[in-house]
Write a protein that holds these residues in place. Sequence first.
Motif, PDB file in Angstrom:
ATOM      1  N   GLY A 391     -16.454 -12.001  23.581  1.00  4.61           N
ATOM      2  CA  GLY A 391     -16.516 -11.066  22.341  1.00  4.61           C
ATOM      3  C   GLY A 391     -16.188  -9.557  22.852  1.00  4.61           C
ATOM      4  O   GLY A 391     -15.187  -8.724  22.553  1.00  4.61           O
ATOM      5  N   SER A 392     -17.021  -8.696  24.195  1.00  2.00           N
ATOM      6  CA  SER A 392     -16.932  -7.547  24.712  1.00  2.00           C
ATOM      7  C   SER A 392     -15.307  -7.313  25.034  1.00  2.00           C
ATOM      8  O   SER A 392     -14.488  -6.586  25.188  1.00  2.00           O
ATOM      9  CB  SER A 392     -17.221  -6.930  26.083  1.00  2.00           C
ATOM     10  N   LEU A 395     -13.073  -7.155  22.343  1.00  5.31           N
ATOM     11  CA  LEU A 395     -12.484  -6.098  22.149  1.00  5.31           C
ATOM     12  C   LEU A 395     -12.234  -4.647  22.896  1.00  5.31           C
ATOM     13  O   LEU A 395     -10.934  -3.843  21.987  1.00  5.31           O
ATOM     14  CB  LEU A 395     -14.640  -5.265  22.149  1.00  5.31           C
ATOM     15  N   PHE A 396     -12.084  -5.123  23.639  1.00  3.83           N
ATOM     16  CA  PHE A 396     -10.814  -4.355  24.781  1.00  3.83           C
ATOM     17  C   PHE A 396      -9.719  -4.311  25.141  1.00  3.83           C
ATOM     18  O   PHE A 396      -9.037  -3.477  25.388  1.00  3.83           O
ATOM     19  CB  PHE A 396     -11.557  -4.135  26.122  1.00  3.83           C
ATOM     20  N   LEU A 398      -8.297  -4.995  21.821  1.00  8.97           N
ATOM     21  CA  LEU A 398      -7.507  -4.445  20.725  1.00  8.97           C
ATOM     22  C   LEU A 398      -6.448  -3.385  21.267  1.00  8.97           C
ATOM     23  O   LEU A 398      -5.444  -3.184  20.824  1.00  8.97           O
ATOM     24  CB  LEU A 398      -8.922  -3.914  19.771  1.00  8.97           C
ATOM     25  N   TYR A 399      -6.926  -1.960  21.876  1.00 17.14           N
ATOM     26  CA  TYR A 399      -6.223  -0.496  21.794  1.00 17.14           C
ATOM     27  C   TYR A 399      -4.772  -1.038  22.368  1.00 17.14           C
ATOM     28  O   TYR A 399      -3.854  -1.249  22.093  1.00 17.14           O
ATOM     29  CB  TYR A 399      -7.191   0.345  22.700  1.00 17.14           C
TER      30      TYR A 399
END
Length: 416
Positions: A391-392, A395-396, A398-399
């Motif tokens: 999950g982390s 999220l990282f 996405l940018y």
Amino acid sequence: MILNRYERMIAKRYLLPGKGESFIFLVASISMIGVMLGVAALITVMSVMNGFRADLFDKTAGLNGHAVVQGYGGSLPDWRAIVREARATPGVTEATPLIEQPLMGSLNGRVAGILVRGMEMRDITGNPLIRDNIVAGSLANIKPGSGEVAIGARLAETLGASVGAPITVISPQGQTTPFGTLPRSVGYTVGAIFEVGVYDYDNAFVIMPMQDAQTLLMLGDSVSMVELVTTNADKVQDIVKPLVPKIAGQAEIRDWRQNNAALFEALSVERVVMFWILSLIILVAAFNILSSLIMLVRAKTRDIAILRTMGASRGAMIRIFMTVGVTVGALGTLAGVALGFILLYFRQGIVDGVQYLSGQNLWDPSIRFLTEMPARTDPVEVFAIIAMAIGSTFLFTLYPAWKAASTDPVQVLRYE
């Protein structure tokens, strides 16, 4: 994340190092190793902490029960009625009368503090922690009036005792004389040696039949306490609550939390703190994945512009780069799970090897309570660790994926 054929092909090419991209591949590899080490460390440490708590609780409850009815002044004259009331209480599965008294033991000039425990014979032979952990002798030797006792393995080492050795138990409750009370010394023979795996018990316990303990301590027909085992250790206070008014004025009830509050509270705090500290390893690795993806996007800016002019959508760019980042994180997570279970399987061998090479005692039973490093893996925790790592990573990604999708092909290819 569903990718079509060309998106899968491009993502696969970006996962492998291209010309002049070895540094980006190195950073991605380090990120994957970081995730692997973080996941492995979390699984290993959490399993060991769970095992330590569970093993310590199982062995403590196996010898001390979930609660004890402790007589005022260390004596319960009407213990049979209390045992009947306890066994009739809903939720109480066992009620065992005990005599427990700290005394002194001596053998060949060696003296050690001991904890004499008197139990009925059916409770001695029926307790699996004692029955299944006899390392020398036999419980068949322990009979009322035989003068034989069972002692812990560490206590046997301290006193230099073996099966058949005479041991003297010294009690301060002796004959009263004009010069004071003379200590009472009673000789016994070591009939069995046990090792339950809890240092404090193995280093102090001397177990004998109830009648012998009553004679030694001059208790008559009294006992010291009644040990209670319930159907649910976490709800022991609610279960034994109906018993409180029935023993009022005779005794008090103390459960396992009150008897071991400091130890189990420290374990709970340490478990939470270790989880969050080790989670930082995964967070740092996820930052590395972020930086490697940003460098990959910059290195592939021209390729992205060409793909956009050929009809690739922004969504396709997002999916491609998110797939690259999540794949790195997922591979690191799976490798970390495998490494974690390998470390758990060989945990005691690793500890012994490090002790041998360093010459230091890393697992001192007198400090750690248990003689060997325990482990108990919780599948829910393992799943949570895997979900947190992936999950982390997600999220990282996405940018950098959004940055790749925002590339303007006109600006990039203007001077090509």
